[in-house]
Design a protein around this motif. Structure first.
Motif, PDB file in Angstrom:
ATOM      1  N   LEU A  81       0.910  -1.174   0.090  1.00  0.00           N
ATOM      2  CA  LEU A  81      -0.070  -0.054  -0.112  1.00  0.00           C
ATOM      3  C   LEU A  81       0.657   1.188   0.072  1.00  0.00           C
ATOM      4  O   LEU A  81       0.755   2.138  -0.703  1.00  0.00           O
ATOM      5  N   GLY A  82       1.858   1.280   0.791  1.00  0.00           N
ATOM      6  CA  GLY A  82       2.821   2.406   0.916  1.00  0.00           C
ATOM      7  C   GLY A  82       3.577   2.548  -0.292  1.00  0.00           C
ATOM      8  O   GLY A  82       3.822   3.852  -0.851  1.00  0.00           O
ATOM      9  N   GLN A  83       3.881   1.476  -1.263  1.00  0.00           N
ATOM     10  CA  GLN A  83       4.512   1.838  -2.622  1.00  0.00           C
ATOM     11  C   GLN A  83       3.482   2.211  -3.511  1.00  0.00           C
ATOM     12  O   GLN A  83       3.660   3.166  -4.191  1.00  0.00           O
ATOM     13  N   ALA A  84       2.150   1.881  -3.514  1.00  0.00           N
ATOM     14  CA  ALA A  84       1.191   2.210  -4.331  1.00  0.00           C
ATOM     15  C   ALA A  84       1.129   3.816  -3.846  1.00  0.00           C
ATOM     16  O   ALA A  84       0.875   4.725  -4.847  1.00  0.00           O
ATOM     17  N   ARG A  85       0.866   4.334  -2.620  1.00  0.00           N
ATOM     18  CA  ARG A  85       0.764   5.397  -2.226  1.00  0.00           C
ATOM     19  C   ARG A  85       2.016   6.389  -2.733  1.00  0.00           C
ATOM     20  O   ARG A  85       1.696   7.600  -3.299  1.00  0.00           O
ATOM     21  N   GLY A  86       3.125   5.964  -2.658  1.00  0.00           N
ATOM     22  CA  GLY A  86       4.318   6.605  -3.267  1.00  0.00           C
ATOM     23  C   GLY A  86       4.418   6.915  -4.747  1.00  0.00           C
ATOM     24  O   GLY A  86       4.473   8.168  -5.313  1.00  0.00           O
ATOM     25  N   VAL A  87       3.709   6.234  -5.367  1.00  0.00           N
ATOM     26  CA  VAL A  87       3.517   6.222  -6.950  1.00  0.00           C
ATOM     27  C   VAL A  87       2.531   7.077  -7.137  1.00  0.00           C
ATOM     28  O   VAL A  87       2.633   8.048  -8.087  1.00  0.00           O
ATOM     29  N   CYS A  88       1.372   7.342  -6.211  1.00  0.00           N
ATOM     30  CA  CYS A  88       0.502   8.395  -6.421  1.00  0.00           C
ATOM     31  C   CYS A  88       0.966   9.862  -6.028  1.00  0.00           C
ATOM     32  O   CYS A  88       0.545  10.575  -6.738  1.00  0.00           O
ATOM     33  N   LEU A  89       1.614   9.854  -4.940  1.00  0.00           N
ATOM     34  CA  LEU A  89       2.410  11.120  -4.552  1.00  0.00           C
ATOM     35  C   LEU A  89       3.182  11.441  -5.774  1.00  0.00           C
ATOM     36  O   LEU A  89       3.686  12.685  -6.055  1.00  0.00           O
ATOM     37  N   LEU A  90       3.951  10.710  -6.318  1.00  0.00           N
ATOM     38  CA  LEU A  90       4.976  11.001  -7.521  1.00  0.00           C
ATOM     39  C   LEU A  90       4.166  11.412  -8.577  1.00  0.00           C
ATOM     40  O   LEU A  90       4.688  12.490  -9.318  1.00  0.00           O
ATOM     41  N   ALA A  91       3.172  10.657  -9.078  1.00  0.00           N
ATOM     42  CA  ALA A  91       2.365  11.435 -10.168  1.00  0.00           C
ATOM     43  C   ALA A  91       1.983  12.772 -10.032  1.00  0.00           C
ATOM     44  O   ALA A  91       1.939  13.554 -11.051  1.00  0.00           O
ATOM     45  N   LEU A  92       1.508  13.040  -8.995  1.00  0.00           N
ATOM     46  CA  LEU A  92       0.972  14.529  -8.669  1.00  0.00           C
ATOM     47  C   LEU A  92       2.041  15.323  -8.464  1.00  0.00           C
ATOM     48  O   LEU A  92       1.927  16.459  -9.238  1.00  0.00           O
ATOM     49  N   ALA A  93       3.234  15.029  -7.880  1.00  0.00           N
ATOM     50  CA  ALA A  93       4.435  15.943  -7.891  1.00  0.00           C
ATOM     51  C   ALA A  93       4.877  16.097  -9.076  1.00  0.00           C
ATOM     52  O   ALA A  93       5.387  17.306  -9.521  1.00  0.00           O
ATOM     53  N   ARG A  94       5.157  14.989  -9.914  1.00  0.00           N
ATOM     54  CA  ARG A  94       5.615  15.167 -11.322  1.00  0.00           C
ATOM     55  C   ARG A  94       4.879  16.089 -12.277  1.00  0.00           C
ATOM     56  O   ARG A  94       5.432  16.861 -13.062  1.00  0.00           O
ATOM     57  N   ALA A  95       3.595  16.153 -12.017  1.00  0.00           N
ATOM     58  CA  ALA A  95       2.615  17.277 -12.754  1.00  0.00           C
ATOM     59  C   ALA A  95       2.853  18.547 -12.049  1.00  0.00           C
ATOM     60  O   ALA A  95       2.031  19.338 -12.702  1.00  0.00           O
ATOM     61  N   GLY A  96       3.812  18.825 -11.106  1.00  0.00           N
ATOM     62  CA  GLY A  96       3.847  20.203 -10.472  1.00  0.00           C
ATOM     63  C   GLY A  96       2.651  20.510  -9.670  1.00  0.00           C
ATOM     64  O   GLY A  96       2.450  21.769  -9.391  1.00  0.00           O
ATOM     65  N   LEU A  97       1.754  19.628  -9.246  1.00  0.00           N
ATOM     66  CA  LEU A  97       0.702  19.939  -8.540  1.00  0.00           C
ATOM     67  C   LEU A  97       1.039  20.131  -6.783  1.00  0.00           C
ATOM     68  O   LEU A  97       1.873  19.297  -6.160  1.00  0.00           O
ATOM     69  N   PRO A  98       0.613  20.915  -5.957  1.00  0.00           N
ATOM     70  CA  PRO A  98       0.988  20.877  -4.591  1.00  0.00           C
ATOM     71  C   PRO A  98       0.061  19.859  -4.059  1.00  0.00           C
ATOM     72  O   PRO A  98      -1.122  19.422  -4.683  1.00  0.00           O
ATOM     73  N   VAL A  99       0.648  19.053  -2.972  1.00  0.00           N
ATOM     74  CA  VAL A  99       0.064  17.789  -2.739  1.00  0.00           C
ATOM     75  C   VAL A  99      -0.218  17.918  -0.899  1.00  0.00           C
ATOM     76  O   VAL A  99       0.604  18.381  -0.298  1.00  0.00           O
ATOM     77  N   SER A 100      -1.432  17.612  -0.828  1.00  0.00           N
ATOM     78  CA  SER A 100      -1.805  17.530   0.940  1.00  0.00           C
ATOM     79  C   SER A 100      -2.134  16.211   0.970  1.00  0.00           C
ATOM     80  O   SER A 100      -2.699  15.302   0.157  1.00  0.00           O
ATOM     81  N   GLU A 101      -1.705  15.670   2.381  1.00  0.00           N
ATOM     82  CA  GLU A 101      -2.186  14.347   2.836  1.00  0.00           C
ATOM     83  C   GLU A 101      -3.227  14.335   3.945  1.00  0.00           C
ATOM     84  O   GLU A 101      -3.051  15.139   4.834  1.00  0.00           O
ATOM     85  N   TYR A 102      -4.180  13.425   4.014  1.00  0.00           N
ATOM     86  CA  TYR A 102      -5.097  13.380   4.885  1.00  0.00           C
ATOM     87  C   TYR A 102      -5.430  12.207   5.670  1.00  0.00           C
ATOM     88  O   TYR A 102      -5.484  10.949   4.771  1.00  0.00           O
TER      89      TYR A 102
END
Length: 156
Positions: A81-102
């Protein structure tokens, strides 16, 4: 403002996009990315990243919000799950989006009013907040809830 919410999972990652204009909230899109459980882990992670990147490119959100990892009793499941979550964070960050976590409890509290809400309660409230929404599935519903919690200013 367009916000993409993501409910990460290796088997089925949910995503949901909402728009906020003034005090008005509206549904833009939602869906789920499934990976083949028989495929090797690296292939599953690549598939997840490609699909999320396609969603981001298609909708061009302004911000991203991701649900935090829920720790289970099975350490192997938590790691995946942590690895999948890391991929999600990467996709958002790579697109230049600010990312928040909840945290899950915070998302439920923002949507239903209590952190111990059941999934059915969250889904019912989504239909009130986003009239006419057609949910692609439970994971997509969770992702929309993450996006709405972000729009409503939940603090993680």
């Amino acid at each position: 403002m367009l916000v993409i919410g993501i409910d990460p999972s290796l088997s089925c990652t949910g995503w949901g996009i909402v728009a906020k204009s003034g005090s008005r909230l509206s549904h833009v899109a939602n869906g789920q990315v499934r990976t083949d459980p028989r495929a090797p882990l690296p292939e599953r992670l690549v598939h997840l990243e490609r699909e999320l990147t396609d969603v981001i490119l298609a909708h061009r959100p302004d911000q991203g919000a991701v649900e935090e990892v829920f720790v289970n009793t099975n350490a192997q499941s938590t790691l995946k799950l942590g690895q999948a979550r890391g991929v999600c964070l990467l996709a958002l960050a790579r697109a230049g989006l600010p990312v928040s976590e909840y945290a899950t409890r915070l998302v439920k509290k923002a949507i239903v009013g209590t952190g111990g809400a059941e999934k059915a309660q969250v889904q019912a409230m989504l239909k009130v907040l986003l009239p006419g929404v057609r949910l692609a599935g439970a994971d997509a519903a969770d992702a929309l809830a993450v996006a709405i919690a972000h729009v409503h200013g939940a603090r993680g």
